[in-house]
Write a protein that holds these residues in place. Structure first.
Motif, PDB file in Angstrom:
ATOM      1  N   ALA A   8     -90.376 -45.617 -32.495  1.00  0.00           N
ATOM      2  CA  ALA A   8     -90.868 -45.295 -33.832  1.00  0.00           C
ATOM      3  C   ALA A   8     -89.719 -45.331 -34.834  1.00  0.00           C
ATOM      4  N   THR A   9     -90.034 -45.617 -36.073  1.00  0.00           N
ATOM      5  CA  THR A   9     -89.061 -45.472 -37.154  1.00  0.00           C
ATOM      6  C   THR A   9     -89.036 -44.002 -37.567  1.00  0.00           C
ATOM      7  N   PRO A  10     -88.017 -43.578 -38.315  1.00  0.00           N
ATOM      8  CA  PRO A  10     -87.998 -42.184 -38.787  1.00  0.00           C
ATOM      9  C   PRO A  10     -89.241 -41.792 -39.575  1.00  0.00           C
ATOM     10  N   VAL A  11     -89.749 -42.684 -40.395  1.00  0.00           N
ATOM     11  CA  VAL A  11     -90.963 -42.371 -41.160  1.00  0.00           C
ATOM     12  C   VAL A  11     -92.159 -42.249 -40.215  1.00  0.00           C
ATOM     13  N   GLN A  12     -92.286 -43.159 -39.278  1.00  0.00           N
ATOM     14  CA  GLN A  12     -93.391 -43.069 -38.319  1.00  0.00           C
ATOM     15  C   GLN A  12     -93.302 -41.782 -37.496  1.00  0.00           C
ATOM     16  N   ALA A  13     -92.098 -41.425 -37.074  1.00  0.00           N
ATOM     17  CA  ALA A  13     -91.919 -40.197 -36.307  1.00  0.00           C
ATOM     18  C   ALA A  13     -92.319 -38.982 -37.128  1.00  0.00           C
ATOM     19  N   ALA A  14     -91.977 -38.981 -38.407  1.00  0.00           N
ATOM     20  CA  ALA A  14     -92.352 -37.868 -39.277  1.00  0.00           C
ATOM     21  C   ALA A  14     -93.864 -37.808 -39.472  1.00  0.00           C
ATOM     22  N   ARG A  15     -94.512 -38.956 -39.550  1.00  0.00           N
ATOM     23  CA  ARG A  15     -95.971 -38.968 -39.676  1.00  0.00           C
ATOM     24  C   ARG A  15     -96.633 -38.446 -38.403  1.00  0.00           C
ATOM     25  N   ILE A  16     -96.053 -38.783 -37.246  1.00  0.00           N
ATOM     26  CA  ILE A  16     -96.558 -38.246 -35.977  1.00  0.00           C
ATOM     27  C   ILE A  16     -96.392 -36.730 -35.958  1.00  0.00           C
ATOM     28  N   ALA A  17     -95.234 -36.254 -36.423  1.00  0.00           N
ATOM     29  CA  ALA A  17     -94.990 -34.812 -36.468  1.00  0.00           C
ATOM     30  C   ALA A  17     -95.981 -34.114 -37.396  1.00  0.00           C
ATOM     31  N   ALA A  18     -96.221 -34.709 -38.556  1.00  0.00           N
ATOM     32  CA  ALA A  18     -97.172 -34.122 -39.496  1.00  0.00           C
ATOM     33  C   ALA A  18     -98.571 -34.055 -38.889  1.00  0.00           C
ATOM     34  N   ALA A  19     -98.954 -35.113 -38.184  1.00  0.00           N
ATOM     35  CA  ALA A  19    -100.267 -35.139 -37.548  1.00  0.00           C
ATOM     36  C   ALA A  19    -100.364 -34.088 -36.452  1.00  0.00           C
ATOM     37  N   ALA A  20     -99.283 -33.937 -35.666  1.00  0.00           N
ATOM     38  CA  ALA A  20     -99.270 -32.922 -34.618  1.00  0.00           C
ATOM     39  C   ALA A  20     -99.418 -31.527 -35.220  1.00  0.00           C
ATOM     40  N   LEU A  21     -98.740 -31.293 -36.327  1.00  0.00           N
ATOM     41  CA  LEU A  21     -98.849 -29.987 -36.982  1.00  0.00           C
ATOM     42  C   LEU A  21    -100.250 -29.774 -37.545  1.00  0.00           C
ATOM     43  N   ARG A  22    -100.829 -30.796 -38.174  1.00  0.00           N
ATOM     44  CA  ARG A  22    -102.196 -30.657 -38.704  1.00  0.00           C
ATOM     45  C   ARG A  22    -103.184 -30.339 -37.584  1.00  0.00           C
ATOM     46  N   ASP A  23    -103.080 -31.039 -36.456  1.00  0.00           N
ATOM     47  CA  ASP A  23    -103.982 -30.764 -35.332  1.00  0.00           C
ATOM     48  C   ASP A  23    -103.789 -29.338 -34.817  1.00  0.00           C
ATOM     49  N   THR A  24    -102.536 -28.878 -34.779  1.00  0.00           N
ATOM     50  CA  THR A  24    -102.258 -27.515 -34.322  1.00  0.00           C
ATOM     51  C   THR A  24    -102.849 -26.497 -35.288  1.00  0.00           C
TER      52      THR A  24
END
Length: 227
Positions: A24-40
């Motif tokens: 992943a790129t840094p932006v993609q990784a951050a989007r994955i992190a944001a999605a993980a937090l939203r799901d949590t």
């Protein structure tokens, strides 16, 4: 009523989920992190009879999906993490919650297990009502959930090395050393590296996290990279 405390980092590119890069790129990784937090956050919001609290490192406004995360936190208590190392920040977060919500048990999770469900959190909170502490260890030797009937015992975390294959075992030992009788929760896989993201996405197929992982995989297939 149990306080359900989520420890999280603001999903700022280059500052979060860096072990997903590459592929992943840094932006993609951050989007994955944001999605993980939203799901949590969604799982916590769907958990009945708890007080939701977020302890955040960094500014959500600086990260990906800032608007969505801000809206999802309506009605939550949001605290800033304090301290340097993770053990210190955890202990301080428990202390801050204890000051804000005296005499409440605290069940703490992170943002690295987006497959967590309201049912699992409800079961953990109910288990905590009958024991001194609960600990959910992670596949990699860490832990994904810690519950304390008396959150002042989180002081013990200051002496536990975090993010190692021994963190779960040593956390359990630290609780026992304080005279507590912890009970185990189910073992979950948390998301640290790309293989973890792929595995967890298959168990949380309907969530934002899985969609963001799939979006990265599509770019890898297009570019001929590993997916």
């Amino acid at each position: 009523m149990t306080v359900l405390l989520v420890m999280a980092k603001a999903p700022v590119p280059g500052a979060v989920k860096t072990r997903l890069c590459p592929p992943a790129t840094p932006v993609q990784a951050a989007r994955i992190a944001a999605a993980a937090l939203r799901d949590t956050l969604d799982a916590v919001r769907a958990t009945p009879g708890v007080i939701p609290v977020l302890a955040c490192a960094g500014q959500l406004a600086d990260g990906e999906d800032a608007g969505g995360l801000t809206a999802a936190l309506t009605g939550w208590t949001v605290l800033a993490q304090r301290g340097t190392g993770l053990g210190e920040r955890l202990a301080n977060a428990y202390a801050d919650v204890a000051a804000a919500f005296p005499d409440r048990p605290v069940l703490q999770i992170g943002m690295d297990t987006p497959q967590v469900t309201a049912h699992r959190l409800t079961t953990a909170a109910r288990r905590l009502a009958t024991v001194d502490a609960v600990l959910g260890e992670a596949v990699d030797g860490g832990w994904w959930a810690l519950g304390l009937r008396d959150p002042r015992h989180a002081w013990a975390l200051r002496g536990v090395p975090m993010s190692t294959p021994e963190t779960g075992r040593r956390t359990w030992a630290a609780l026992v050393d304080r005279g507590l009788r912890p009970a185990p929760l189910p073992v979950l896989r948390d998301v640290d590296e790309w293989a973890d993201a792929l595995a967890v996405a298959t168990t949380a197929a309907g969530g934002r996290f899985a969609r963001q992982v799939a979006a990265v995989r599509r770019t890898l297939v297009t570019s001929g990279g590993p997916g």
